[in-house]
Design an enzyme around this catalytic site. Structure first.
Site, short mmCIF file in Angstrom:
data_model
loop_
_atom_site.label_atom_id
_atom_site.label_comp_id
_atom_site.label_asym_id
_atom_site.label_seq_id
_atom_site.Cartn_x
_atom_site.Cartn_y
_atom_site.Cartn_z
N GLU A 268 0.78 -1.43 -0.01
CA GLU A 268 0.04 -0.30 0.53
C GLU A 268 0.53 1.50 -0.14
O GLU A 268 0.31 2.29 0.89
CB GLU A 268 -0.79 0.06 1.24
CG GLU A 268 -2.11 -0.90 1.01
CD GLU A 268 -2.87 -1.32 1.95
OE1 GLU A 268 -2.69 0.14 2.99
OE2 GLU A 268 -4.42 -2.03 2.20
N GLU B 238 -4.56 -8.85 0.42
CA GLU B 238 -4.46 -8.77 1.22
C GLU B 238 -6.56 -8.54 1.10
O GLU B 238 -6.92 -7.78 0.31
CB GLU B 238 -4.09 -7.40 1.46
CG GLU B 238 -4.07 -6.81 3.19
CD GLU B 238 -3.00 -5.74 4.08
OE1 GLU B 238 -1.89 -6.10 3.86
OE2 GLU B 238 -3.98 -4.71 4.49
C1 GAL Z 1 -4.49 -2.61 4.89
C2 GAL Z 1 -2.97 -2.47 5.73
C3 GAL Z 1 -2.45 -3.09 7.48
C4 GAL Z 1 -3.09 -2.87 8.14
C5 GAL Z 1 -5.66 -3.58 7.49
C6 GAL Z 1 -5.75 -3.24 8.50
O1 GAL Z 1 -4.34 -1.35 4.39
O2 GAL Z 1 -1.86 -3.10 4.30
O3 GAL Z 1 -1.69 -3.40 7.55
O4 GAL Z 1 -3.08 -1.98 8.58
O5 GAL Z 1 -5.19 -2.20 6.40
O6 GAL Z 1 -7.68 -3.52 7.75
#
Ligand code: GAL
Length: 832
Positions: A423, A499
Site C-alpha cells: 500500500e 490482503e
Molecule cells: C491495510 C494495511 C494493513 C492493515 C489493514 C487493516 O490497509 O495494509 O497493514 O492496516 O489495512 O485493515
C-alpha cells in the site's frame, strides 16, 4: 554412494588432519558462534555507553533475543496504534568477550539478524556501523578494532522513535546475534545462491553460485567443493572447482550438479537438501558453509494460476505481523512453529510477511513445514505513513535493504514472490511507476527466479499510474469486486488478493441482534463476523469472487493472528490525535485475527477451515450461556466442509441445512455495496433457536453419512481450573516452550464463557513463565507477569525451563473461589 562416503570420510579426515593441532577457539572460525548470551542492558541515554571502561555493573544481565517493550507497562502515554507499550526511547546493550590470541590473522565479523531500530554498534569504543531499518540483518567487520588475546567490548545503541510504526514493532536486539571468525579467504556473507532451473524426468539440475572473497594481500589458488546431502545427511553428489583469486579480489563461482531421482519440495512433502561448501587451499580448509535448499519448480500463468512442480495450488494465505503475542517480538523458534502449525491446521498454505523482512526462523520453518511465502520488503517508500517512518531512511537505504533481504532469503524454497511494498502511497502519484520500476529492477538484478509483486490498495490509481504494470504480479488489497474488471482490461495479468477481508471479532463474544455497528460499548467485537472498517468485507465475499475468477491466484487474509497495535475498529485514524490512536483506550491490539493473540481460534478460523481444509469438520456458534434470555431467539450459525449440517438443541432436531443451498444473510455495512442488501452467505448455515439452557450439537453429513459432530453445553457455576499443555516435555535450553491453556470450567468440565477470574500462576522447580495472555484486546494486565484474568473463560501461560535444568517443574494455577490446578512439565536435554 559408497564412493561418496569414502570421499567425504577423506574430506572429514582432511579437515581433522589440518586442524587437529588447533585449540577449540581456533576451530571456531569454521562456524557461526551464537553471541546471544551474557549481555548487559539498560534503558535511557548513556553518554559514554560505548566506552570500554564504562561501568555497566548496575545494568541488567540478560540473554538475547530481547524485546524491552513487551515488558510493559501498557500505558495511555504510548500509542495504542503500536500496542500501547513503551517501544520508543533509547536502549543500550553491552557485552565483554575474550578473543583467543590464536585467532589473530582471521577476519572477525559480528552478525545481527535484526535490531529494532536505528542501531549503532561500537567495538572497543569505536563506532563500526549500524542499521536504521530494524527488520534488516547486517554483518559488520570488527577485525581492525579487536584486541586478540584480550577482553573486548561491544556496545549497541538502539533508538526507536515514537510514531515510527503502524503496528507494534518491538524494541531492542530482538533477533539472534552471531560471531564469525573467518580466514581472509572465505565465502562472502550470504554469498551462496542455489536454484533448481531444470527438473526433467526426475533429474534436477542444481545451480550453485558461490561468491568468494580474498581479503589477504596474496593471490590464492583454491578448490571450491560443494557436497550435496540428502535429508538423512547422506552425501548424494559433489563437485569441485579450481579457483584463482587475486589479492583483495572477489569472484563468483558457478557449479551445476545433477541430482538423479531428485526428491521435490512440495507442500505435502517439503523435502530439503543441504549443500555444504568447502573452500580449500591444498589440504588446508579455509571456510565451510552450509545452505539448505529445496528442489522445486514454480510457475505463474494468466490462465492456470500458480503451479508448484506443475501442479495447480490456490493460495490460501494469511498475512502475519512478526509479534508472537505475549512473547512480543523477541524471536522464538518454537513460538513461530506453533503459530504456523495453528495456521496450517486452518488449511493455510501460504504466508505474506506483512510488511517487512521476517525472521530467519520463520522462513526455515516454512521450508520445513511446507508453506509458501511472499517475502515483503517495505510498508512505505518515500511518502510517509507515520511521522517517523522508514521514509526517513528510504533514499539512503532502500537499495541496500532490498538487496540484503533477497541475498539473505533467496535459498528458501518456500519463497515464491518478492514483494517490494505494501500500500505504498506513491500509487497516487503520476510518476509512482518510476520507483516501482527501480525496486523491481533491483529485485531482478538479485534474483530472476521469482516474480516481483506489491500489494496495491488504490484502484484504479495503481493501474492508471502504471505501478501495477511495473511488477510481474500485482497484488490487490481489498478489491475482490474488481477482479473481473481488472482481468477483462488486462487479460494477460496474473493477480491475487494480497490482503483480504479485514473482518474483526473477539473470541467468544456475541452481540444480539446480528446487526452492523461501528464500535460497541463493551470494547469488543461480535464474533458473527460482520464488523470491520469500511474497506473490509466478510470472508465469504472473497470466497465468492475467487470462485467467479478461478485464475486469480488466491488470497491472503488480514490476518492469521491478532497482533499488538492497530486496534481497528477502535481507536482513531484522524490527524487530530497527532498520530495517536488512544481514543478508546484501553483497547490496544487488533481484532483482525482468525486466531487471537494467544493463538486460540475464533469462529472465523473455522469459517476458513471449512473452505480451505478437507478433513471433515463442523463448527457451531455462539456459545450456549445466555442466562436471562430464556425464550429469546438466538441465531445459531454453523460452518462445515461436509454437505449438510443438522442442528440438535437439547435432543430436539432443528433440521438439516445444505451447504451452498441454504443461505445465511450477513448484514455487513461496506462502502462497496448497499447495506440494505445483506451478503447472502453460501458458506454458513443458520437456524433461529429459542434459548433454553442445555446443549447444542451440530452433525456434519456427506452422502447422508455422519462425518463429524460437535456439541457444546451450557456451563454451570465456575468450579475449577483446567490446565492443558501443548507439550508436557520440553528441552531445558531456556528457549523451548510449553503453551498451557488455562480454562475456568464447571464441575463437569464445561468451559465457563462468562467467567473472568484472575488466575495466579506459580512455578515450583526450574521453570519460568515466559508470558501470559488471554486474547482480550482491552486487557491491560502485563503480558510478562504472573497472573492473568480469563477472557471468554480462557487464558494462556507460556512456560520455559531454566538452562540445563533436569527433571521437571510444576505450574500451579490458583484463583479465588475455584479449585486450583497444577501441571508437570518434564525436561529433556535435547529433542527426542
Ligand atoms: C491495510 C494495511 C494493513 C492493515 C489493514 C487493516 O490497509 O495494509 O497493514 O492496516 O489495512 O485493515
Amino acid at each position: 554412494m559408497r564412493q561418496y562416503s569414502i570421499y567425504v570420510l577423506w574430506l572429514w579426515f582432511g579437515l581433522f588432519a589440518c586442524t587437529r593441532q588447533a585449540s577449540q577457539e581456533e576451530l571456531q572460525y569454521l562456524e557461526e558462534i551464537s553471541f546471544n548470551d551474557g549481555w548487559k542492558f539498560t534503558k535511557g541515554e548513556q553518554e559514554k555507553g560505548m566506552s570500554p571502561d564504562f561501568d555497566d555493573s548496575k545494568w541488567r544481565k540478560l540473554d538475547l533475543p530481547h524485546d524491552w517493550a513487551i515488558e510493559g507497562p501498557f500505558d495511555i502515554q504510548y500509542n495504542a496504534r503500536a500496542g500501547g507499550l513503551p517501544f520508543h526511547g533509547i536502549g543500550w546493550y553491552r557485552k565483554t568477550f575474550k578473543v583467543a590470541r590464536q585467532l589473530e590473522g582471521k577476519k572477525a565479523f559480528i552478525h545481527f539478524e535484526g535490531v529494532m531500530n536505528r542501531a549503532q554498534v561500537w567495538v572497543n569504543g569505536q563506532l563500526i556501523g549500524g542499521r536504521p531499518y530494524g527488520y534488516s540483518g547486517f554483518q559488520l567487520d570488527m577485525t581492525p578494532y579487536l584486541k586478540f588475546g584480550e577482553e573486548n567490548t561491544v556496545a549497541v545503541k538502539c533508538a526507536p522513535e515514537d510514531l515510527s510504526s503502524r503496528w507494534y514493532p518491538g524494541a531492542g536486539i530482538y533477533r539472534d546475534v552471531w560471531l564469525e571468525y573467518k580466514d581472509p579467504v572465505h565465502v562472502a556473507f550470504d554469498g551462496t545462491f542455489i536454484t533448481t532451473p531444470k527438473i526433467e524426468n526426475g533429474n534436477a539440475t542444481v545451480n550453485i553460485k558461490t561468491e568468494l572473497v580474498n581479503t589477504s594481500s596474496e593471490a590464492a589458488t583454491l578448490q571450491l567443493e560443494t557436497v550435496v546431502l540428502n535429508k538423512l545427511g547422506e552425501q548424494v553428489k559433489s563437485i569441485t572447482s579450481e579457483v584463482k583469486l587475486n589479492a583483495g579480489g572477489q569472484t563468483e563461482v558457478e557449479q551445476d550438479i545433477v541430482l538423479e531421482k531428485a526428491q521435490l519440495w512440495d507442500l505435502e512433502n517439503p523435502y530439503l537438501y543441504k549443500a555444504v561448501t568447502f573452500v580449500k587451499k591444498g589440504n588446508e580448509l579455509l571456510d565451510k558453509k552450509q545452505t539448505t535448499f529445496g528442489v522445486r519448480e514454480i510457475s505463474f500463468t494468466a490462465d492456470k494460476g500458480f503451479l508448484l512442480n506443475g501442479k495447480h495450488v490456490r493460495l490460501q494465505g494469511v498475512c502475519l505481523h512478526h509479534d508472537q503475542g505475549p512473547l512480543g517480538t523477541a524471536v522464538n523458534r518454537r513460538a513461530k512453529e506453533r503459530q504456523l502449525q495453528i495456521m496450517k491446521d486452518m488449511g493455510t498454505n501460504a504466508v505474506r510477511t506483512s510488511h517487512n523482512p521476517p525472521s530467519k526462523a520463520l522462513l526455515e520453518l516454512c521450508d520445513e513445514m511446507g508453506l509458501l511465502v511472499i517475502d515483503e520488503a517495505f510498508d512505505c517508500w518515500k511518502m510517509a505513513k507515520v511521522e517517523n517512518g522508514y521514509n526517513k531512511f528510504y533514499d539512503e537505504w532502500s537499495e541496500r535493504d532490498l538487496r540484503d533481504l533477497i541475498r539473505r532469503d533467496r535459498n528458501h524454497p518456500s519463497i515464491i514472490m518478492w514483494s517490494i511494498g505494501n500500500e505504498i502511497l506513491e500509487q497516487s502519484q503520476k510518476d509512482g511507476w518510476k520507483e516501482t520500476c527501480r525496486l523491481a529492477r533491483i529485485t531482478k538484478d538479485e534474483d530472476t527466479s521469482r516474480p516481483v509483486t506489491a500489494g496495491f490498495n488504490y484502484y484504479p490509481a495503481s493501474v492508471i499510474n502504471k505501478l501495477a504494470e511495473e511488477v510481474d504480479i500485482p497484488g490487490f488489497n481489498y478489491k475482490p469486486m474488481k477482479y473481473k474488471e481488472i482481468l477483462t482490461q488486462h487479460p494477460d495479468w496474473i493477480i491475487y488478493g494480497s490482503e483480504t477481508s479485514s473482518c474483526t471479532s473477539s473470541r467468544g463474544v456475541y452481540h444480539f441482534p446480528i446487526e452492523p455497528y461501528k464500535t460497541h460499548e463493551s470494547n469488543q467485537v461480535t464474533s458473527y463476523d460482520l464488523i470491520g472498517p469500511n474497506w473490509s468485507y466478510p470472508p465469504e465475499h472473497e470466497f465468492d469472487m475467487l470462485a467467479e475468477n478461478p485464475n486469480v491466484l488466491g488470497e491472503f487474509i488480514w490476518t492469521g493472528f491478532d497482533y499488538l497495535g492497530e486496534p481497528t475498529p477502535y481507536g482513531g485514524r484522524d490527524n487530530s490525535t497527532n498520530g495517536y490512536w488512544n481514543g478508546d483506550w484501553p483497547v490496544h491490539s487488533s481484532y483482525f485475527g482468525a486466531a487471537d493473540m494467544c493463538g486460540f481460534p475464533k469462529d472465523r478460523y473455522f469459517l476458513y477451515q471449512s473452505q480451505w481444509s478437507k478433513k471433515p469438520m463442523v463448527h457451531v456458534l455462539p456459545h450456549w450461556n445466555w442466562e436471562g434470555k430464556e425464550g429469546d431467539i438466538i441465531p445459531v450459525h454453523a460452518f462445515t466442509n461436509c454437505e449438510e449440517v443438522e442442528l440438535i438443541v437439547n435432543g430436539k432436531s432443528y433440521g438439516k441445512k445444505v451447504k451452498g443451498v441454504d443461505l445465511t444473510p450477513i448484514p455487513m455495512v461496506n462502502r462497496f455495496w448497499d447495506s440494505e442488501k445483506p451478503l447472502m452467505s453460501k458458506y454458513r448455515l443458520n437456524w433461529e433457536v429459542p434459548y433454553e439452557p442445555g446443549s447444542i450439537k451440530v452433525i456434519g453429513y456427506t452422502n447422508g453419512k455422519v462425518m463429524v459432530e460437535k456439541e457444546i453445553h451450557t456451563a454451570g457455576k465456575p468450579h475449577h481450573i483446567a490446565l492443558e499443555a501443548d507439550r508436557s516435555a520440553i528441552i531445558a535450553d531456556g528457549k523451548d516452550l510449553s503453551y498451557v491453556t488455562v480454562k475456568v470450567v464447571d464441575k463437569d468440565g464445561n468451559l465457563c464463557y462468562t467467567a473472568s477470574n484472575d488466575i495466579q500462576f506459580e512455578i515450583e522447580g526450574a521453570g519460568q513463565i515466559a508470558g501470559v495472555g488471554n486474547g482480550n484486546a482491552a486487557s491491560l494486565t502485563p503480558l510478562q507477569g504472573k497472573h492473568m484474568e480469563v477472557f471468554s473463560g480462557m487464558a494462556l501461560a507460556i512456560l520455559k525451563a531454566e538452562k540445563e535444568a533436569k527433571g521437571q517443574f510444576t505450574l500451579k494455577a490458583t484463583a479465588e473461589g475455584l479449585e486450583s490446578a497444577s501441571i508437570e512439565i518434564n525436561l529433556q536435554d535435547q529433542a527426542l
